[in-house]
Design a protein around this motif. Structure first.
Motif, PDB file in Angstrom:
ATOM      1  N   GLU A  78      -1.570  14.296  -4.839  1.00 26.09           N
ATOM      2  CA  GLU A  78      -2.235  13.598  -5.139  1.00 26.09           C
ATOM      3  C   GLU A  78      -1.445  12.445  -7.136  1.00 26.09           C
ATOM      4  N   ALA A  79      -0.826  14.258  -6.902  1.00 28.05           N
ATOM      5  CA  ALA A  79      -0.654  13.910  -8.717  1.00 28.05           C
ATOM      6  C   ALA A  79       1.151  13.195  -8.452  1.00 28.05           C
ATOM      7  N   VAL A  80       1.331  13.724  -6.827  1.00 26.95           N
ATOM      8  CA  VAL A  80       3.105  13.576  -6.774  1.00 26.95           C
ATOM      9  C   VAL A  80       2.627  11.527  -6.057  1.00 26.95           C
ATOM     10  N   VAL A  81       2.185  11.996  -5.617  1.00 22.33           N
ATOM     11  CA  VAL A  81       1.889  10.135  -4.480  1.00 22.33           C
ATOM     12  C   VAL A  81       1.603   9.250  -5.738  1.00 22.33           C
ATOM     13  N   ASN A  82       0.897   9.879  -6.963  1.00 15.72           N
ATOM     14  CA  ASN A  82       0.372   8.739  -7.942  1.00 15.72           C
ATOM     15  C   ASN A  82       1.804   8.188  -8.470  1.00 15.72           C
ATOM     16  N   LEU A  83       2.446   9.753  -9.157  1.00 17.81           N
ATOM     17  CA  LEU A  83       3.846   9.340  -9.602  1.00 17.81           C
ATOM     18  C   LEU A  83       4.472   8.762  -8.778  1.00 17.81           C
ATOM     19  N   VAL A  84       4.935   9.011  -7.042  1.00 18.49           N
ATOM     20  CA  VAL A  84       6.011   8.027  -6.172  1.00 18.49           C
ATOM     21  C   VAL A  84       5.725   6.770  -6.004  1.00 18.49           C
ATOM     22  N   SER A  85       4.450   6.282  -5.615  1.00 20.55           N
ATOM     23  CA  SER A  85       3.294   5.576  -5.044  1.00 20.55           C
ATOM     24  C   SER A  85       2.358   4.649  -6.115  1.00 20.55           C
ATOM     25  N   PRO A  86       3.133   4.015  -6.753  1.00 23.79           N
ATOM     26  CA  PRO A  86       1.605   3.732  -8.615  1.00 23.79           C
ATOM     27  C   PRO A  86       0.146   2.979  -7.596  1.00 23.79           C
ATOM     28  N   GLU A  87       1.617   1.607  -6.783  1.00 20.44           N
ATOM     29  CA  GLU A  87       0.795   0.794  -5.828  1.00 20.44           C
ATOM     30  C   GLU A  87       0.310   1.503  -4.631  1.00 20.44           C
ATOM     31  N   TYR A  88       0.130   0.008  -3.897  1.00 22.41           N
ATOM     32  CA  TYR A  88      -0.757   0.217  -2.832  1.00 22.41           C
ATOM     33  C   TYR A  88       0.141   0.597  -1.737  1.00 22.41           C
ATOM     34  N   HIS A  89       0.802   0.996  -1.304  1.00 24.36           N
ATOM     35  CA  HIS A  89       1.015   1.861   0.352  1.00 24.36           C
ATOM     36  C   HIS A  89       0.529   2.621   0.765  1.00 24.36           C
ATOM     37  N   PRO A  90       0.605   1.845   2.858  1.00 22.28           N
ATOM     38  CA  PRO A  90      -0.026   3.333   3.395  1.00 22.28           C
ATOM     39  C   PRO A  90      -0.327   4.220   3.650  1.00 22.28           C
ATOM     40  N   LEU A  91       1.218   4.177   3.542  1.00 22.74           N
ATOM     41  CA  LEU A  91       2.300   5.918   4.270  1.00 22.74           C
ATOM     42  C   LEU A  91       0.943   7.206   2.747  1.00 22.74           C
ATOM     43  N   ALA A  92       0.769   6.288   1.318  1.00 23.10           N
ATOM     44  CA  ALA A  92       0.438   7.156  -0.012  1.00 23.10           C
ATOM     45  C   ALA A  92      -0.564   7.406   0.474  1.00 23.10           C
ATOM     46  N   GLY A  93      -1.661   6.172   0.827  1.00 19.31           N
ATOM     47  CA  GLY A  93      -2.720   6.330   1.872  1.00 19.31           C
ATOM     48  C   GLY A  93      -3.028   7.672   2.597  1.00 19.31           C
ATOM     49  N   ARG A  94      -2.393   7.407   3.690  1.00 23.22           N
ATOM     50  CA  ARG A  94      -2.297   8.427   4.090  1.00 23.22           C
ATOM     51  C   ARG A  94      -2.249  10.308   4.000  1.00 23.22           C
TER      52      ARG A  94
END
Ligand SMILES: Nc1ncnc2c1ncn2[C@@H]1O[C@H](COP(=O)(O)OP(=O)(O)OP(=O)(O)O)[C@@H](O)[C@H]1O
Length: 131
Positions: free
Chosen positions: A83-99
């Motif tokens: 979660e922390a890494v995803v929030n860091l690299v993709s703070p905006e909405y992205h389907p891959l971040a959500g997946r």
């Protein structure tokens, strides 16, 4: 008289190793402070340990309970890291971040269900014997 260290060059490596343990411990503490799920696991772990002593679990039962508890803690910590890494690299909405977040959360769910099954199989007969 103290002996001279036969491997003086190994000291820095050992100290680095000790520091890594320190960072890992800090990571667990930080996750515990920020994640409500982990706080719930901490309370559950205390309850499970208490029940284990109450029912005088065998060594094998303790081993299985420890594995189940460790599995859930480990997966929850990895989920927190994802979660922390995803929030860091993709703070905006992205389907891959959500997946990525959903799959990591799914891993926790699978581990928690497995731990629940282990808990029912181990504690169930002990509770049943009390009835
Ligand atoms: N950057 C993003 N892009 C797309 N979808 C996202 C993104 N961030 C979150 N989501 C979606 O929203 C859901 C919830 O995200 P959130 O970050 O709140 O995770 P959480 O599992 O609720 O975390 P916590 O354990 O902190 O409550 C994710 O599982 C994912 O489906």
């Amino acid at each position: 008289m103290s002996q001279p260290n036969p491997h003086p060059r190994r000291f820095p490596a050992l100290m680095r190793r000790a520091a890594s343990f320190g960072y890992a411990f800090q990571g667990v503490v930080a996750a515990l402070r920020s994640e409500v799920h982990l706080q719930f696991h901490a309370i559950s772990t205390v309850v499970v340990i208490g029940l284990g002593f109450y029912f005088r679990l065998s060594w094998l039962e303790w081993a299985l309970v420890s594995l189940a508890v460790g599995l859930v803690w480990g997966l929850e910590l990895v989920n927190t890291a994802v979660e922390a890494v995803v929030n860091l690299v993709s703070p905006e909405y992205h389907p891959l971040a959500g997946r990525a977040k959903d799959v990591a959360a799914g891993a926790v769910l699978v581990g928690a269900v497995a731990a629940l099954v282990v808990g029912l199989l181990i504690f169930g007969p002990h509770v049943w014997a009390l009835l």
